[in-house]
Motif scaffolding. Sequence first.
Motif, mmCIF file in Angstrom:
data_model
loop_
_atom_site.group_PDB
_atom_site.id
_atom_site.type_symbol
_atom_site.label_atom_id
_atom_site.label_comp_id
_atom_site.label_asym_id
_atom_site.label_seq_id
_atom_site.Cartn_x
_atom_site.Cartn_y
_atom_site.Cartn_z
ATOM 1 N N UNK A 29 9.351 0.241 -3.919
ATOM 2 C CA UNK A 29 10.146 1.470 -4.048
ATOM 3 C C UNK A 29 10.797 1.569 -5.421
ATOM 4 N N UNK A 30 11.223 0.438 -5.974
ATOM 5 C CA UNK A 30 11.765 0.443 -7.344
ATOM 6 C C UNK A 30 10.694 0.864 -8.339
ATOM 7 N N UNK A 78 4.542 7.145 1.299
ATOM 8 C CA UNK A 78 4.624 6.306 2.488
ATOM 9 C C UNK A 78 4.263 4.899 2.018
ATOM 10 N N UNK A 79 5.065 3.913 2.388
ATOM 11 C CA UNK A 79 4.933 2.565 1.827
ATOM 12 C C UNK A 79 4.753 1.553 2.962
ATOM 13 N N UNK A 80 3.736 0.681 2.806
ATOM 14 C CA UNK A 80 3.405 -0.296 3.843
ATOM 15 C C UNK A 80 3.068 -1.644 3.224
ATOM 16 N N UNK A 81 3.479 -2.744 3.887
ATOM 17 C CA UNK A 81 3.003 -4.072 3.496
ATOM 18 C C UNK A 81 1.512 -4.103 3.766
ATOM 19 N N UNK A 136 0.858 -1.182 0.000
ATOM 20 C CA UNK A 136 0.000 0.000 0.000
ATOM 21 C C UNK A 136 0.893 1.230 0.000
ATOM 22 N N UNK A 137 0.622 2.143 -0.912
ATOM 23 C CA UNK A 137 1.381 3.388 -1.012
ATOM 24 C C UNK A 137 0.418 4.548 -0.786
ATOM 25 N N UNK A 138 0.775 5.413 0.137
ATOM 26 C CA UNK A 138 0.031 6.648 0.324
ATOM 27 C C UNK A 138 0.892 7.764 -0.246
ATOM 28 N N UNK A 139 0.378 8.394 -1.289
ATOM 29 C CA UNK A 139 1.083 9.511 -1.913
ATOM 30 C C UNK A 139 0.675 10.801 -1.214
ATOM 31 N N UNK A 150 -2.184 0.543 -4.643
ATOM 32 C CA UNK A 150 -1.909 -0.790 -4.126
ATOM 33 C C UNK A 150 -1.111 -1.466 -5.222
ATOM 34 N N UNK A 151 0.134 -1.769 -4.888
ATOM 35 C CA UNK A 151 1.055 -2.356 -5.856
ATOM 36 C C UNK A 151 1.112 -3.868 -5.684
ATOM 37 N N UNK A 152 1.123 -4.564 -6.793
ATOM 38 C CA UNK A 152 1.273 -6.007 -6.800
ATOM 39 C C UNK A 152 2.763 -6.305 -6.700
ATOM 40 N N UNK A 153 3.283 -6.072 -5.504
ATOM 41 C CA UNK A 153 4.710 -6.242 -5.221
ATOM 42 C C UNK A 153 4.832 -7.066 -3.948
#
Length: 152
Positions: free
Chosen positions: A110-111, A127-130, A46-49, A100-103
């Motif tokens: 981050x890449x 801000x990046x969260x599992x 999950x990324x919060x921009x 929501x990134x499929x990572x």
Amino acid sequence: MKRTLTIALFTLLCSAAYAQAERPKYDKALADSLGADDYGMKSYVLVILKTGSNKVADKAVLDSLFRGHMNNINRLADNGKLVVAGPLGKNDKTYRGIFILNAKTVAEANELLQTDPAVQSKLLDAEVYQWYGSAALPLYLQYHDKIEKQQP
């Protein structure tokens, strides 16, 4: 009274067991293709921009960065790496949107974020969260084109 309560509890438990038995059949091939665990879930990021530290005054530069941001969103979605994206309403935390990134890892996310011109230029910070969610989440994308009348 005690007997009635026991019968009611037994009936409730039997109903719950019956409801579970009535679930649709498990599709192992689909679950495997989506990377689902035994619960039908998987890890995402999950990324919060939020508003970044770079305050761009030049409208042409700002427009170019946001055009690149949108193009990157489409590219990541087409490649199966971006599952959800969208802006947030005005708020007091300077949050602008989410991905929501499929990572599998924060490092991989981050890449992917470094391919976004708005993030690269610090116009947006992340801000990046599992995050743990349904492995079926990416399937909604195939229906979006059927309900979108025009491109933004």
